[in-house]
Design an enzyme around this catalytic site. Structure first.
Site, short mmCIF file in Angstrom:
data_model
loop_
_atom_site.label_atom_id
_atom_site.label_comp_id
_atom_site.label_asym_id
_atom_site.label_seq_id
_atom_site.Cartn_x
_atom_site.Cartn_y
_atom_site.Cartn_z
N ILE A 22 -20.34 7.49 2.41
CA ILE A 22 -20.78 7.77 3.82
C ILE A 22 -20.29 9.08 3.89
CG2 ILE A 22 -20.94 6.92 6.10
CD1 ILE A 22 -20.48 4.19 5.18
N PRO A 23 -21.11 9.77 4.35
CA PRO A 23 -20.72 11.31 4.74
C PRO A 23 -20.06 11.31 6.19
CG PRO A 23 -23.22 10.99 5.10
CD PRO A 23 -22.69 9.84 4.49
N GLU A 67 -2.36 8.66 -4.85
CA GLU A 67 -1.32 7.88 -4.83
C GLU A 67 -1.08 7.30 -6.29
OE1 GLU A 67 -1.67 6.90 -0.14
OE2 GLU A 67 -2.54 5.53 -1.78
N ASP A 99 0.72 -1.06 -0.08
CA ASP A 99 0.09 0.10 0.09
C ASP A 99 0.84 1.36 -0.19
OD1 ASP A 99 -1.86 1.93 0.43
OD2 ASP A 99 -2.74 1.02 2.03
N THR A 150 -1.90 -1.33 -3.99
CA THR A 150 -3.16 -0.64 -3.58
C THR A 150 -3.24 0.68 -3.25
OG1 THR A 150 -2.80 -1.29 -1.18
CG2 THR A 150 -3.83 -2.71 -2.37
N GLN A 173 -6.54 7.34 -5.27
CA GLN A 173 -6.50 7.88 -6.40
C GLN A 173 -5.30 8.70 -6.47
OE1 GLN A 173 -10.06 10.50 -6.36
NE2 GLN A 173 -9.64 11.28 -8.73
N ASP A 189 -3.56 11.78 0.37
CA ASP A 189 -4.82 11.67 -0.01
C ASP A 189 -5.43 13.08 -0.23
OD1 ASP A 189 -7.27 10.12 -0.18
OD2 ASP A 189 -7.38 9.23 1.53
N ASP A 210 -5.95 0.67 5.09
CA ASP A 210 -5.02 -0.23 5.65
C ASP A 210 -5.80 -1.69 5.77
OD1 ASP A 210 -2.74 1.36 6.28
OD2 ASP A 210 -3.50 1.92 8.14
N THR A 257 -9.41 2.64 7.00
CA THR A 257 -10.03 1.89 6.14
C THR A 257 -9.11 1.18 5.07
OG1 THR A 257 -10.63 4.08 5.39
CG2 THR A 257 -12.20 2.77 6.61
P1 ATP Z 1 -4.57 4.49 1.30
O1 ATP Z 1 -4.38 3.80 2.65
O2 ATP Z 1 -3.78 3.96 0.25
O3 ATP Z 1 -4.27 5.98 1.72
P2 ATP Z 1 -7.26 4.95 0.63
O4 ATP Z 1 -7.23 6.34 0.62
O5 ATP Z 1 -7.99 4.32 -0.68
O6 ATP Z 1 -5.77 4.04 0.80
P3 ATP Z 1 -9.85 4.89 2.09
O7 ATP Z 1 -9.95 6.20 1.45
O8 ATP Z 1 -9.77 4.87 3.32
O9 ATP Z 1 -8.26 4.61 1.65
O10 ATP Z 1 -10.67 3.85 1.12
C1 ATP Z 1 -10.47 2.48 1.44
C2 ATP Z 1 -11.92 1.82 1.41
O11 ATP Z 1 -12.58 2.17 2.67
C3 ATP Z 1 -12.58 2.14 0.26
O12 ATP Z 1 -12.58 1.26 -0.93
C4 ATP Z 1 -14.23 2.13 1.01
O13 ATP Z 1 -14.58 0.75 0.91
C5 ATP Z 1 -13.76 2.51 2.21
N1 ATP Z 1 -14.29 3.87 2.57
C6 ATP Z 1 -13.36 4.79 3.24
N2 ATP Z 1 -14.01 5.95 3.44
C7 ATP Z 1 -15.26 5.67 3.17
C8 ATP Z 1 -16.46 6.60 3.04
N3 ATP Z 1 -16.55 7.63 3.64
N4 ATP Z 1 -17.68 5.83 2.64
C9 ATP Z 1 -17.62 4.86 2.15
N5 ATP Z 1 -16.67 3.99 2.05
C10 ATP Z 1 -15.36 4.27 2.52
N1 PLP Z 2 -0.93 5.19 8.90
C1 PLP Z 2 -0.34 5.76 9.75
C2 PLP Z 2 0.79 5.76 10.82
C3 PLP Z 2 -1.24 6.97 10.07
O1 PLP Z 2 -1.21 8.05 10.96
C4 PLP Z 2 -2.49 7.05 9.32
C5 PLP Z 2 -3.42 8.27 9.51
O2 PLP Z 2 -3.43 9.02 10.48
C6 PLP Z 2 -2.73 6.22 8.44
C7 PLP Z 2 -1.80 5.20 8.09
C8 PLP Z 2 -3.97 6.38 7.40
O3 PLP Z 2 -4.34 5.06 7.20
P1 PLP Z 2 -5.83 4.97 6.26
O4 PLP Z 2 -5.34 5.23 4.98
O5 PLP Z 2 -6.16 3.25 6.42
O6 PLP Z 2 -7.14 5.74 6.84
MG MG Z 3 -8.78 8.00 1.05
NA NA Z 4 -5.14 2.41 -0.63
MG MG Z 5 -5.68 6.44 3.06
#
Ligand code: ATP
Ligand code: PLP
Ligand code: MG
Ligand code: NA
Ligand code: MG
Length: 346
Positions: A240-241, A149, A113, A144, A147, A118, A249, A247
Site C-alpha cells: 500500500i503506498p 534485520e 522481534d 520475526t 529484511q 529498516d 509489532d 505493523t
Molecule cells: P520490524 O518490527 O521487525 O521492524 P517489519 O519492518 O517487517 O518488522 P513492517 O514493515 O511494518 O514491519 O511489516 C509488517 C507487516 O505489516 C507486513 O508483513 C505487512 O503485512 C504489513 N505492512 C506494513 N507496511 C505495509 C504497506 N505499506 N503495505 C502493505 N502492507 C504493509
Molecule cells: N517501537 C518503538 C518504541 C518505536 O518508536 C517504533 C517506531 O517509531 C517502533 C517500535 C516501530 O514499530 P514497527 O516496526 O511495528 O512499525
Molecule cells: Mg518494515
Molecule cells: Na518484523
Molecule cells: Mg519495523
C-alpha cells in the site's frame, strides 16, 4: 473498578502512537490471552515524531519486577514476547529473564522481534546487533525480523526469495539446540513407572517483509526438529503506498497468538495474521485499483485499508506522514480475519 485515563486525544485523534505494547497487547487479549505488559519505555508519543519525552526502564528496574513476581510465585509464563530494545544492558537483562522463566517453565516459548532497523538504516546502537546474533538467536523459539534485520543477523544480503529462505536456514542452524532452550516439546511416555522425557527443539522464523519489485513478501520457516529440513512458505503482499507504524509489532503479536492455536501449522498462523491487516490478495491486486488505494467498500476492508480510509475521510493526505493504526476500530478483523491471503509452500 477504577479506570485511569492517562491521555485523551480528542482533537488530535490521529496523532498518537500505536507501537510496541500498544500495538501488541490489545490484539493478544482479543485472541484470548492474558497478558502482563512491561513497558520498557513510556514516551509521550513514538520516536517517529519530531520530539518525544518520557522515561526509559533500565535492566535493574526490569529485574526488580521479575523479583516481585517470583516472590509471589507468579513467574509461570507460557510465552515471552519482546520488541524494540534500546540498550545492550537491557537486552542482557531480557536474556536473564528468558533463563529465569525457563527454569520455571522449560517449555516457555520466547518470541523475539529483533527490532534493529529498516530500509537500510539501523535505529538502535550498533553494539546491539552482535548481542542479538550471538546470544538472542540461540535461545529464541520464534524470530520475526524484517529484511534488514535478517541481513544483520545472518551477515548476508537478501535480494531474492531464495536469499530469504537461505537466511531462515542460517537462523535455524544458529537457533535453539540445547535442552531448556527454545521451544521444548515434552513427550511424556510412561515406561515401567518412569517418565521418559524426549525434548524436540523447534525453531520458527518469519521474515515479515522483504521488498521485492515494489511489493512485500513474507517468508515463513518452521524447523520442527534440530537438523531437519524446515517447512517453508511465502505470502505475497501488495504494498500500500503509505507508511504505517506499529505493523511490525502487531504482526509479531498475531503470529504468536495464532501459532499457539495452530502449533503445527505456521502457514495457517501467518495467513491469519496477514489477513487481519490486508483486505485483498495479490492476484486480485494485479487486476484492481487496490494499489492506488481506491477501494472503499466496507466488506473488503481490513486493518490497513481502514486506517487509510479513515485518514482520507478526515482530509489527511496518507502519504504525507506515517499512519497510526486504527486498532480498536479493527477488532473484528483481529478476532475473525477473513482469510484471503494464501501461503504458497515451497
Ligand atoms: P520490524 O518490527 O521487525 O521492524 P517489519 O519492518 O517487517 O518488522 P513492517 O514493515 O511494518 O514491519 O511489516 C509488517 C507487516 O505489516 C507486513 O508483513 C505487512 O503485512 C504489513 N505492512 C506494513 N507496511 C505495509 C504497506 N505499506 N503495505 C502493505 N502492507 C504493509
Ligand atoms: N517501537 C518503538 C518504541 C518505536 O518508536 C517504533 C517506531 O517509531 C517502533 C517500535 C516501530 O514499530 P514497527 O516496526 O511495528 O512499525
Ligand atoms: Mg518494515
Ligand atoms: Na518484523
Ligand atoms: Mg519495523
Amino acid at each position: 473498578v477504577s479506570v485511569a485515563i492517562f491521555f485523551c486525544p480528542l482533537l488530535r485523534e490521529f496523532h498518537w502512537g500505536y507501537v510496541g505494547n500498544k500495538s501488541a497487547v490489545f490484539p493478544l487479549q482479543l485472541l484470548g490471552y492474558d497478558v502482563d505488559p512491561i513497558n520498557s519505555v513510556q514516551f509521550s508519543n513514538h520516536t517517529g515524531y519530531p520530539t518525544f519525552k518520557g522515561q526509559v526502564l533500565n535492566g535493574k528496574q526490569l529485574w526488580e519486577i521479575i523479583e516481585g513476581l517470583e516472590e509471589n510465585n507468579l513467574l509461570y509464563y507460557t510465552h515471552l514476547l519482546t520488541g524494540y530494545i534500546g540498550s545492550v544492558s537491557f537486552l542482557n537483562t531480557v536474556l536473564e529473564v528468558v533463563n529465569k522463566l525457563r527454569s520455571i517453565n522449560p517449555k516457555l516459548m520466547y518470541v523475539c522481534d529483533p527490532v534493529m532497523g529498516d530500509e537500510g538504516k539501523l535505529y538502535v546502537p550498533p553494539e546491539l546487533v552482535s548481542v542479538y546474533r550471538e546470544k538472542v538467536v540461540p535461545v529464541a523459539s520464534m524470530l520475526t525480523p524484517n529484511q534488514f534485520e535478517a541481513e544483520r543477523l545472518t551477515g548476508s544480503r537478501i535480494e531474492s526469495e531464495s536469499d530469504g529462505r537461505e537466511a531462515c536456514n542460517i537462523l535455524h542452524a544458529a537457533g535453539p539446540s540445547k535442552k531448556g532452550q527454545g521451544f521444548v516439546d515434552e513427550i511424556c511416555a510412561l515406561e515401567a513407572g518412569m517418565i521418559l522425557r524426549l525434548y524436540l527443539m523447534e525453531s520458527r522464523v518469519v521474515i515479515t517483509s522483504i521488498n521485492i519489485d515494489g511489493n512485500l513478501l513474507l517468508i515463513g520457516s518452521h524447523q520442527k526438529e534440530k537438523g531437519q529440513l524446515p517447512e517453508q512458505f511465502k505470502i505475497m503482499i501488495p504494498k500500500i503506498p503509505a507508511y504505517f507504524t506499529g505493523t511490525g509489532d502487531l504482526t509479531t503479536a498475531l503470529l504468536l497468538g495464532w501459532s499457539n492455536k495452530y502449533p503445527d501449522n505456521l502457514e495457517k498462523a501467518a495467513e491469519l495474521a496477514v489477513s487481519s491487516l490486508q483486505a485483498w490478495n495479490a492476484s486480485e491486486f494485479f487486476s484492481s485499483n487496490y494499489g492506488h488505494g481506491l477501494i472503499d467498500s466496507e466488506e473488503q476492508t481490513a486493518l490497513l485499508q481502514r486506517t487509510l480510509n479513515d485518514y482520507r475521510k478526515a482530509g489527511h493526505d496518507p502519504q504525507s506522514s506515517s499512519l497510526e493504526l486504527r486498532l480498536i476500530q479493527s477488532q473484528d478483523d483481529i478476532r475473525n480475519p477473513q482469510v484471503n491471503f494464501k501461503a504458497e509452500r515451497y
